[in-house]
Design an enzyme around this catalytic site. Structure first.
Site, PDB file in Angstrom:
ATOM      1  N   GLU A 397       0.839  -1.198   0.000  1.00  6.25           N
ATOM      2  CA  GLU A 397       0.000   0.000   0.000  1.00  6.25           C
ATOM      3  C   GLU A 397       0.881   1.258   0.000  1.00  6.25           C
ATOM      4  O   GLU A 397       0.495   2.304  -0.503  1.00  6.25           O
ATOM      5  CB  GLU A 397      -0.949   0.013   1.209  1.00  6.25           C
ATOM      6  CG  GLU A 397      -2.168   0.890   0.990  1.00  6.25           C
ATOM      7  CD  GLU A 397      -3.273   0.682   2.026  1.00  6.25           C
ATOM      8  OE1 GLU A 397      -4.359   0.244   1.650  1.00  6.25           O
ATOM      9  OE2 GLU A 397      -3.036   0.959   3.213  1.00  6.25           O
ATOM     10  N   HIS A 426       7.536 -27.360   1.956  1.00 11.91           N
ATOM     11  CA  HIS A 426       6.734 -28.461   1.425  1.00 11.91           C
ATOM     12  C   HIS A 426       5.599 -27.918   0.576  1.00 11.91           C
ATOM     13  O   HIS A 426       4.604 -28.595   0.366  1.00 11.91           O
ATOM     14  CB  HIS A 426       6.211 -29.319   2.576  1.00 11.91           C
ATOM     15  CG  HIS A 426       7.345 -29.844   3.397  1.00 11.91           C
ATOM     16  ND1 HIS A 426       8.000 -31.016   3.094  1.00 11.91           N
ATOM     17  CD2 HIS A 426       7.992 -29.320   4.462  1.00 11.91           C
ATOM     18  CE1 HIS A 426       8.987 -31.205   3.959  1.00 11.91           C
ATOM     19  NE2 HIS A 426       9.007 -30.178   4.799  1.00 11.91           N
ATOM     20  N   LYS A 531     -13.207   1.503  -3.955  1.00 16.83           N
ATOM     21  CA  LYS A 531     -14.292   1.860  -3.025  1.00 16.83           C
ATOM     22  C   LYS A 531     -15.396   2.588  -3.790  1.00 16.83           C
ATOM     23  O   LYS A 531     -16.575   2.341  -3.593  1.00 16.83           O
ATOM     24  CB  LYS A 531     -13.767   2.784  -1.922  1.00 16.83           C
ATOM     25  CG  LYS A 531     -12.952   2.079  -0.864  1.00 16.83           C
ATOM     26  CD  LYS A 531     -12.641   3.075   0.245  1.00 16.83           C
ATOM     27  CE  LYS A 531     -11.604   2.541   1.188  1.00 16.83           C
ATOM     28  NZ  LYS A 531     -11.062   3.567   2.052  1.00 16.83           N
TER      29      LYS A 531
END
Ligand SMILES: O=P(O)(O)OC[C@H]1O[C@](O)(CO)[C@@H](O)[C@@H]1O
Length: 618
Positions: A397, A426, A531
């Site tokens: 950000e 793994h 937004k």
């Protein structure tokens, strides 16, 4: 009721995977396979220190690989010398930073000196109270939170100190049972439900996972999304303990929709349980925000300030992080002390004595200053699992910016991901070792395996922790042997002090790196676009419902095609979104009847199961 046959109950998103371009050679970095072609133009225009990347034939790829081998020191004695030469140690914190497995050259360090000096000056100004976030006209003061003497005026200093005292007192009173919930059989608060998102959640989540004792005075849970099922799950898990739950609502702006929704959902659960929410609610937000005013008017249990000059992603040492931590029995003064010591070290203008600058320099080298490689964070300690998620926001950000401070389009950033070792060995380390070379690793090493007195040898001379240690060292060596660069940050133990120091280290490294690439690390304009678009979708949904209501109030009811809905919404260009809105509502029992097949959207006709006359004439 919804009835689209074959309704899209699970959606699939198409992902674009960038084509792998042939590796390029950056002539300045003979020792490095350079970034893919899509980066080349950016390197050309934006980063003067880097030279022109040029395309190479397949044969040259092998040459590039050979160059890599030449560049990264492989002679064990020389490598040991490089290790010793560059090892950074913070004695008091017991923290080490090893950058020897990043192949930067002395020439590169020299070339970067002017930029580093500028970054140090910028950081000094920032700490003195400069408007370091020019777009938002804000000071950037998270460093003052752990050393209030550095605040640029006495008003701010007092605010910081008073808030810290208030946090400590409130936490003590809650933990001791002096402040209690009104109707809990336990007679004291036992749980915290933290409602917040992004920077108002990630720090507290990381710190809780890292530092909360096995049996904290209050256990913490998080609502950090507007996912109703996720919220239901948290509330269900609390069960009858909702009565002894302290709800901390955290939002700097006080108006973030996800957080507001979380609050409304939790308040509904309180109502349904016959509980008095305000007596169990705490707000952490900016003064006079919507949340602050709500909490004040409704008479919530407590309110704590978030300061204008502290960004969400650097708010862990504000009330955002400190209050939840203190309530879990975590020593917040130690966290602050660790951060403060780290900040002090990071004020050095000598590169080798400044761990944040060393980190930032390595990032620049590893990513060509244009984000050409991803940052993989690998803590070899379960309790640090969430560090990579925390850093993802802090780094991405802050650094993921379209424009630089001079208004040039730069599309900067460094991608961050990671989980924990040796678990990741793994999972995806196969690719790191042998696959696409698009990353550098940061190992987080913790020397102390477990508290003293608990260790035992599970085979002669070897403990469980020795295995973890071996896995880390083995992975570091194996990656390096294949020319994969890595940084190692080592701490003695995971303590409030070392966690505070780690947070401070990365906060400062991000700030310095931002200066090196000339961007504003402290705003997030890109987040607003998503937004805004979400708001538009919800507004369109309301129009769709109004159109459907009107058609459904007719006698007889008038089922509409998607085209008709779109036309009547005066949004023919939004037909796809209208289809998605209808499919979503249909999947959620929204009194909406949709006939046809989801697979052939043109066949769909839709109307409402009931007509709302009031709304029609509203
Ligand atoms: O604390 P707030 O204002 O609710 O914001 C939450 C988060 O949203 C963001 O603004 C991004 O949308 C983050 O920077 C911030 O941490």
């Amino acid at each position: 009721m919804a009835s689209i046959s074959g309704i899209c109950s699970s959606s699939r998103t198409l992902q674009n995977f960038p084509n792998q371009s042939p590796p390029l050679i950056d002539p300045l970095r003979k020792d490095h396979v350079s970034f893919p072609a899509r980066r080349a133009d950016r390197a050309l225009s934006l980063v003067p220190v880097r030279a022109v990347a040029r395309d190479v034939s397949d044969g040259a790829v092998a040459a590039a690989a050979a160059a890599v081998k030449k560049g990264l020191e492989k002679d064990p004695h020389a490598l040991w010398q490089r290790y010793v030469d560059w090892l950074y140690q913070h004695k008091e914190l017991g923290l080490y930073l090893d950058v020897s497995r990043v192949g930067f050259s002395d020439k590169f360090v020299k070339e970067m000196e002017p930029r580093l000096e500028a970054a140090f000056r910028a950081m000094e100004e920032l700490e003195k109270g400069a408007i370091a976030n020019p777009d938002e006209g804000r000071m950037v003061g998270h460093y003052w939170l752990r050393d209030s003497k550095r605040a640029p005026n006495s008003f701010l200093r007092t605010q910081i100190e008073n808030t810290l005292d208030a946090i400590s007192k409130f936490a003590n009173d809650v933990v001791s049972g002096k402040i209690k919930p009104p109707s809990s059989p336990q007679g004291r608060f036992t749980q915290i439900l933290s409602v917040g998102i992004g920077g108002s959640a990630l720090g507290p989540q990381f710190v809780a996972e890292a530092l909360a004792p096995d049996n904290p005075p209050l256990k913490i849970r998080f609502v950090d999304n507007t996912d109703p099922a996720g919220i239901d799950h948290q509330i269900a898990q609390l069960g009858p303990e909702l009565a002894s739950t302290l709800v901390i609502v955290i939002s700097k702006s006080g108006g973030t929709p996800e957080t507001r929704n979380g609050l409304l959902e939790v308040q509904k659960a309180f109502r349904e349980a016959g509980l008095n929410f305000p007596k169990q609610g705490v707000a952490i937000t900016q003064e006079n925000s919507l949340l602050d005013n709500t909490a004040r008017i409704e008479g919530w249990l407590a309110r704590f300030p978030m300061f204008d000059w502290v960004g969400g992603r650097t708010s862990e040492m504000s009330a955002v992080g400190l209050l939840p931590a203190a309530l879990q029995g975590i020593d917040i003064r130690e966290m602050l002390a660790g951060a403060s010591l780290m900040d002090e070290a990071n004020r050095s203008t000598v590169l080798r004595n400044n761990p944040a600058a060393l980190l930032a320099l390595c990032w620049y080298w590893a990513t060509d200053g244009v984000g050409s490689k991803d940052m993989v964070i690998l803590p070899y300690k379960d309790s640090l699992l969430l560090f990579s998620r925390y850093l993802q926001q802090l780094v991405m950000e802050s650094l993921g910016k379209e424009f630089d401070l001079d208004g040039n389009r730069v599309n900067q950033g460094i991608s961050v991901y990671g989980n924990k070792g040796s678990t990741d060995q793994h999972a995806y380390i196969q690719q790191l070792r042998e696959g696409v070379h698009n990353f550098f690793v940061t190992f987080i090493e913790v020397l102390r395996d477990r508290p003293p007195g608990h260790d035992w040898e599970l085979e002669p001379g070897v403990t469980c922790g020795d295995y973890l240690f071996g896995m880390l060292q083995g992975t570091r060596s194996a990656l390096y042997a294949n020319n994969r660069e890595s940084i190692t940050v080592t701490v003695q133990e995971v303590t409030p002090r070392s966690v505070g120091a780690l947070i401070a280290l990365y906060e400062r490294a991000v700030g310095i790196y931002a200066s090196l690439v000339n961007i504003n690390a402290y705003h997030q304009p890109g987040v607003e676009a998503g937004k805004k678009a979400a708001g538009e979708v919800l507004a369109l949904q309301k129009r769709v419902l109004a159109v459907l209501n009107e058609a459904s109030c007719k006698e007889p009811v008038e089922p509409l095609t998607l085209e008709e809905v779109a036309d009547r919404c005066h949004a023919p260009e939004d037909i796809e979104m209208i289809y998605k809105i209808i499919a979503h509502m249909a999947a959620n029992d929204r009194a909406l009847i949709a006939e046809g097949s989801c697979g052939s959207p043109r066949s769909i006709k839709v109307f409402l199961g009931e007509c709302n006359i009031d709304e029609l004439y509203a």
